[in-house]
Design an enzyme around this catalytic site. Structure first.
Site, PDB file in Angstrom:
ATOM      1  N   LYS A 109       0.817  -1.206   0.000  1.00  9.84           N
ATOM      2  CA  LYS A 109       0.000   0.000   0.000  1.00  9.84           C
ATOM      3  C   LYS A 109       0.856   1.265   0.000  1.00  9.84           C
ATOM      4  O   LYS A 109       1.908   1.320   0.609  1.00  9.84           O
ATOM      5  CB  LYS A 109      -0.914   0.012   1.223  1.00  9.84           C
ATOM      6  CG  LYS A 109      -1.907  -1.144   1.273  1.00  9.84           C
ATOM      7  CD  LYS A 109      -2.999  -1.002   0.245  1.00  9.84           C
ATOM      8  CE  LYS A 109      -3.887  -2.238   0.216  1.00  9.84           C
ATOM      9  NZ  LYS A 109      -4.791  -2.323   1.348  1.00  9.84           N
ATOM     10  N   HIS A 695      -1.684 -12.352  -7.380  1.00 11.15           N
ATOM     11  CA  HIS A 695      -1.648 -11.130  -8.187  1.00 11.15           C
ATOM     12  C   HIS A 695      -0.891 -11.322  -9.491  1.00 11.15           C
ATOM     13  O   HIS A 695      -0.765 -10.406 -10.284  1.00 11.15           O
ATOM     14  CB  HIS A 695      -1.042  -9.986  -7.369  1.00 11.15           C
ATOM     15  CG  HIS A 695      -1.814  -9.698  -6.123  1.00 11.15           C
ATOM     16  ND1 HIS A 695      -1.491 -10.254  -4.907  1.00 11.15           N
ATOM     17  CD2 HIS A 695      -2.919  -8.956  -5.918  1.00 11.15           C
ATOM     18  CE1 HIS A 695      -2.363  -9.849  -4.001  1.00 11.15           C
ATOM     19  NE2 HIS A 695      -3.234  -9.057  -4.585  1.00 11.15           N
TER      20      HIS A 695
END
Length: 755
Positions: A109, A695
């Site tokens: 993040k 991912h």
């Protein structure tokens, strides 16, 4: 005279054009030439929007095909060895997404936002070599389009500070090498114009920095500011105050410093130093992170307060941060409640707010259109303040009478009862919840929402998906199954649509990473739950198998952190209302026979304050609200939770305090390093470390996962471990999901048979 400034602009396109062309390229439907064409058209359009809004300082190099930190890694030539044989777009996207030979770089993040960046990998051996092609070509593109831009770059201290050391060496050992590459870049840029503004983004400066990092600021920015007399250096900070760094920066030859006055009110404390240094202040007063319409009069009042400390002639009015973090435009929101829409402002609308605020602050004459906009702004803000839509006495009363805030049974008693009830094996296998969202299932939801098919037709297709999903999981031997979530568009939006106090948009997409976009709900009023939200679908899935089916819920802190939250009530109070709704859903699920329930807190860490002084307050209310959300669970109801992209060393005690029975975490790109902290503190609850990275489209081999599981067993005993992917499977394709999960189960069976 220049008067206003935009830190950065969204790049995904107002209709997600970049996302669509990237995904077509990755699936082989178009070549990279088409991606470049779409990207160039988007850049022109975005520059044109800002130019028409009379923005004085417009960015180039804020655009990216995937991520600006990844772009910076390419710029500096810091390519990990496993990718060294690749070039151009193949290299770029392999670093972001992995390929058949190499795993992708880690992703995490961006500070306390929902944006993710690709983490640079640095070792003692890293060699830096400038690759200025993108920066220069984009500056030239803008010039050809008659827009003279400032150039955005990730600052060298933030770049190295956010990098991952792959050999435990100090990433800042390379500060001189990195600065040398930036100096070469500035030398190249200095040849293109008589004056060029270069913005170095240094958001790391808003964190609590040790003296070693602070000591780098002056030599770095002394050197960068002296490369060429026609380069004007801006240092941009945002998301909090940066007082310690600002006090140093004012003693360097930089031209300007950008400060966030929306989320960093303490920046007021250094205004006198800025004034005495004669630096330009770029004052971030238009909120770049939330969607509520600015109160223009109050923004001007805020600037007037700033101008008491800093000469007005040395102030540029700005967005608080890049507008990357808000949706593109309100123009397509034709179905949104007209009152709620009147309270909102997205990226394009914020450009107009910026123009109006700067005109008023600098006492410029207002046009008739300006006066009309100002009058409308005052009316809309007054309308929101007094609206009956935002208050609900029922939930306020229910919370005031609440007696139970957490489970009464201790974990040791709960896990004994749960093990007896469920009888699952050690190294129990499961998934995080979602399965691939196919085009057919999306179309089914869309057609039902648009009344093109009946409820019966819609539900039939959902049930067929669940049937197939359950059958597949049974066929490969997973221990704990999920229903796959075919009815859910998004893990937050789905719940928000079933709760009062939420509003939803048609096209308000925000980039999360790469081509991944999210459409956050708008929490505009008090939150209440009138009816069960998940019970019927989970019950149906359980009826199709004798194995355990997990109920899947999203936790209150994640719903809060992945929404645009009302700014007229404290965040902890909004979270408490959501927690009560989730608690009632947990109770309904267990009463319907669903005794294993996952309450995802994927964004728990995301909400952490950037300054240590504010962390304990956040942790207290965040933990309290999670515990409230599961407070009605009985002793033999097992509560799972899931967390994304977290460095757990600093929050392990907080995770313990959440008191979930099982936590699954993302560790696939980090080996077993993150898990070691659980052993170090004597963590008692059960843990599901992700054994492969979802991912990336890459399918890990059985041997690879055996090795990963055995590495986990070096840290925690098998009785404490669950085996699962590292996140939900929604964004993946069925073929890779099937092969990966089949390999995962086979790997577990190999390990079980060894013991």
């Amino acid at each position: 005279m220049s008067k206003n400034y935009v830190i950065g602009f969204p790049r995904i396109g107002e209709k997600r054009e970049l996302k669509k062309v990237l995904e077509s390229f990755w699936s082989g439907e178009v070549d990279f030439g088409e991606v470049k064409y779409v990207a160039n058209e988007l850049k022109k359009r975005h520059w044109a929007y800002q130019k028409s809004a009379k923005v004085d300082y417009i960015s180039s190099n804020d655009f990216s095909y995937y991520d600006n930190m990844l772009d910076t890694t390419i710029l500096l030539g810091a390519i990990p060895k496993r990718f060294e044989n690749l070039e151009d777009e193949e290299l770029y996207f392999a670093m972001a997404r992995g390929n058949k030979e190499a795993v992708a770089m880690e992703m995490t993040k961006w500070f306390n936002t929902n944006y993710h960046y690709i983490v640079p990998e640095i070792s003692k051996e890293t060699k830096f070599k400038l690759n200025s092609k993108k920066v220069i070509s984009e500056y030239k593109e803008a010039k050809d389009f008659a827009v003279k831009t400032k150039i955005n770059l990730v600052g060298p201290i933030t770049y190295l500070g956010l990098s991952k050391s792959v050999d435990n060496s100090d990433t800042f050992l390379h500060i001189n090498s990195v600065v040398e590459q930036y100096c070469k870049l500035l030398e190249e840029l200095s040849l293109f114009d008589e004056e060029i503004v270069v913005q170095f983004d240094e958001p790391l400066f808003v964190k609590d920095l040790d003296s070693k990092i602070l000591s780098l600021i002056k030599p770095v920015y002394d050197k960068l500011s002296k490369v060429s007399s026609n380069i004007k250096v801006v240092v941009a900070t945002y998301f909090e105050h940066s007082n310690e760094a600002t006090k140093i920066l004012v003693n360097t030859p930089i031209w300007a410093i950008a400060l966030d006055f929306v989320y960093g009110s303490k920046n007021f404390e250094v205004l006198e130093e800025i004034e005495s240094s004669n630096k330009v202040l770029i004052a971030g007063v238009i909120d770049g992170r939330n969607v509520w319409k600015s109160n223009i009069s109050k923004k001007v009042e805020l600037l007037d307060e700033i101008a008491k400390k800093v000469s007005k002639s040395k102030i540029l009015v700005s967005t608080s941060c890049s507008l990357l973090h808000v949706p593109f435009t309100l123009e397509y929101e034709t179905a949104l409640d007209s009152d709620i829409k009147s309270w909102l402002s997205f990226a394009k609308e914020k450009l107009l707010e910026l123009k109006l605020v700067s005109k008023l602050f600098f006492n410029e004459e207002l046009s008739l259109e300006d006066k009309s906009q100002l009058k409308r702004n005052q009316e809309d803000n007054e309308s929101r303040k007094n609206s009956t839509k935002i208050h609900n006495k029922k939930v306020q009363d229910e919370l005031s009478k609440l007696k139970t805030n957490e489970r009464k049974d201790k974990f040791e008693d709960r896990i004994k009862a749960q093990r007896e009830f469920f009888k699952y094996e050690d190294l129990a296998t499961t998934t995080i919840g979602s399965f691939p969202q196919t085009q057919e299932i999306r179309k089914n939801r869309r057609d039902y929402k648009n009344s093109l098919i009946s409820k019966e037709q819609y539900e039939l297709q959902i049930k067929e998906y669940i049937d197939d999903c359950i059958a597949f999981q049974e066929s490969i031997g997973l221990d704990v199954l999920v229903h796959g979530e075919p009815e859910r568009n998004d893990m937050v939006e789905y719940f928000g649509e079933l709760l009062d106090g939420f509003a939803f948009t048609k096209n308000a997409w925000v980039q999360s990473y790469g081509s991944r976009c999210v459409k956050p709900p708008l929490i505009f009023g008090d939150v209440t739950r009138e009816n069960p939200m998940t019970v019927e679908w989970i019950k149906y899935a359980q009826s199709r198998t004798k194995k355990i089916v997990k109920g899947m819920l999203t936790g209150p802190v994640t719903i809060l952190n992945w929404s645009f939250v009302r700014d007229d009530k404290p965040r902890n109070e909004v979270a408490r209302q959501i927690a009560l709704a989730i608690a009632n859903e947990v109770d309904d699920l267990q009463n319907a026979g669903i005794k294993m329930i996952q309450v995802d807190e994927a964004a728990f860490k995301e909400g952490y304050p950037l300054r240590n002084e504010n962390i304990s307050k956040y942790e207290k209310w965040a933990v309290e609200n999670f515990r409230l959300s599961v407070s009605k669970a009985k002793i033999d109801t097992q509560i799972h939770t899931h967390m994304c992209y977290s460095e757990f060393n600093d929050i392990i005690k907080t995770i313990e305090a959440m008191d979930a029975d099982v936590i699954s975490i993302e560790t696939a790109r980090s080996g077993n390093e993150l898990l070691k902290i659980f052993k170090k503190v004597g963590y008692k609850q059960e843990v599901g470390p992700g054994v492969y990275d979802i991912h990336s489209p890459r399918v890990p081999s059985i041997d690879e996962m055996v090795e990963q599981i055995e590495a986990l067993l070096e840290v925690l005993p098998k009785q404490q471990l669950w085996i699962n992917p590292d996140c939900g499977l929604k964004t993946r394709k069925w073929p890779e999901v099937k092969q990966s999960l089949e390999n995962m189960v086979k790997a577990v069976n190999i390990v079980r048979n060894k013991k």
